[in-house]
Design an enzyme around this catalytic site. Structure first.
Site, mmCIF file in Angstrom:
data_model
loop_
_atom_site.group_PDB
_atom_site.id
_atom_site.type_symbol
_atom_site.label_atom_id
_atom_site.label_comp_id
_atom_site.label_asym_id
_atom_site.label_seq_id
_atom_site.Cartn_x
_atom_site.Cartn_y
_atom_site.Cartn_z
ATOM 1 N N HIS A 1 -15.898 -61.054 56.081
ATOM 2 C CA HIS A 1 -15.785 -60.156 57.233
ATOM 3 C C HIS A 1 -14.423 -60.303 57.901
ATOM 4 C CE1 HIS A 1 -16.955 -58.328 61.193
ATOM 5 N NE2 HIS A 1 -17.538 -57.492 60.357
ATOM 6 N N CYS A 2 -13.900 -61.517 57.916
ATOM 7 C CA CYS A 2 -12.610 -61.776 58.578
ATOM 8 C C CYS A 2 -11.432 -61.110 57.862
ATOM 9 C CB CYS A 2 -12.315 -63.267 58.632
ATOM 10 S SG CYS A 2 -13.630 -64.294 59.244
ATOM 11 N N ILE A 3 -11.571 -60.844 56.583
ATOM 12 C CA ILE A 3 -10.423 -60.308 55.827
ATOM 13 C C ILE A 3 -10.539 -58.809 55.584
ATOM 14 C CG2 ILE A 3 -9.951 -62.556 54.758
ATOM 15 C CD1 ILE A 3 -11.091 -61.339 52.093
#
Ligand code: KQY
Length: 364
Positions: free
Chosen positions: A355-357
């Site tokens: 999700h962070c990338i």
């Protein structure tokens, strides 16, 4: 300054239709081991998985353009954008939809998760320009926000509610002296929501100071999936219980009580000596240590059109028995979507996950 809310814009839920997904190619060797080569393979696997379901744009430095182009499928659009690292969730714009489906986006000020107090690197000026560049490429209306907030620090239900953690969005290293009320006003004005649900702490050891996207997310209106720990000796035991109690005591924007679903935590994972030694030492780098626990979570997944792109950790040499349990939870909660699990230890080593990338672009 007109706010998105005044202009009729709001952030849709991640499960709404996407026009595509944006990512950033990793290359900094003081965060990604072995010159970022294993991370590049992992990011390429994530991009390839998402590209089966929706268009993917990879932002890449000039120096890595040819390498990224060669390692990515033709379906992935590769554009040259300068960055300091590779966290599209946090440095990218938060896409909004407005009247008649107009595309807009929030350009949050970015300070590398803490600025000069205890941020993760310096400088971060190129990262702070990424949102404006994305919105420029898409010819979308840009709303520069007045407070530092990262995309990983917010989850919306698309029906007027945003979910956040106090540890992160009220942290003095983001906006010194900001009050809860001031933060709520900015979240409402810039995300087009009317109600804020708060939890306390994020996943212990998360170097973002407790991003919500590693701890919990909406899976549909009224239902929150929470990373859960049953081992009383683990620091996440108390954190997950506290978060569950806060969520069960909250109401959403429509006045509904929230249902909390539990997602088991992965087996604890630690940097090996080899992994830590593979990260370049620099004054502004991340300085990994062998034996340091990583903030692993299955909640850190991406909702694509028709699929869930989720991390798995059971790679050779790192027996992790929880991948199958996580898949079952996701399949039960998202019965209409494919569940695609991508090996993500190399992403976790850099301090985040799928999700962070990634950053969804709302739209049909
Ligand atoms: O998890 C994220 N959203 C970002 C993590 C940044 C880690 C930098 N080493």
């Amino acid at each position: 300054m007109t706010t998105p809310r005044e202009a009729g814009f709001a952030m849709p839920a991640e499960w709404g239709p996407h026009a595509g997904c944006w990512m950033i190619w990793p290359e900094r060797a003081d965060n990604w081991r072995l010159g970022a080569k294993p991370a590049q393979a992992a990011f390429a696997a994530v991009a390839s998985a998402i590209a089966r379901y929706e268009p993917v744009t990879m932002m890449v430095s000039a120096g890595q353009f040819e390498n990224a182009r060669a390692l990515l499928p033709d379906a992935v659009r590769v554009v040259e954008v300068s960055t300091n690292d590779s966290w599209a969730r946090d440095v990218g714009c938060t896409f909004l939809l407005g009247p008649d489906g107009a595309l807009g986006g929030v350009d949050w000020p970015f300070n590398a998760w803490g600025g000069l107090k205890n941020g993760l690197y310096f400088p971060w000026d190129l990262d702070d320009q990424v949102a404006a560049k994305m919105l420029g490429i898409e010819r979308a209306r840009r709303f520069r926000a007045p407070l530092v907030v990262e995309g990983g620090a917010i989850h919306v239900d698309g029906e007027g509610t945003v979910l956040v953690a106090e540890q992160c969005v009220l942290n003095n290293n983001r906006n010194e002296g900001v009050t809860r009320q001031e933060m709520e006003c900015v979240l409402k004005d810039y995300l087009g929501v009317s109600h804020v649900v708060w939890v306390g702490q994020g996943v212990p050891g998360d170097e973002t100071d407790g991003h919500i996207d590693n701890l919990a997310c909406f899976v549909k209106p009224g239902v929150v999936l929470l990373s859960w720990c049953d081992d009383p000796a683990d620091p996440h035991y108390a954190v997950s219980r506290n978060a569950e109690a806060r969520l069960l005591g909250a109401r959403d924007a429509k006045g509904r009580a929230l249902v909390v679903e539990r997602m088991p935590m992965p087996t604890p994972m630690f940097y090996t000596a080899e992994e830590a030694a593979g990260v370049d030492a620099t004054a502004s780098g991340m300085n990994r240590r062998a034996g340091e626990r990583m903030a692993a979570s299955y909640v850190n997944f991406y909702i694509a059109n028709g699929a869930i792109i989720a991390p798995c950790f059971g790679q050779e040499g790192f027996g992790v028995a929880t991948d199958a349990a996580a898949r079952e939870v996701l399949a039960r909660l998202f019965p209409e979507r494919d569940i695609v699990m991508v090996p993500a230890r190399e992403i976790l080593l850099g301090g985040g996950n799928i999700h962070c990338i990634t950053q969804q672009q709302a739209g049909g």
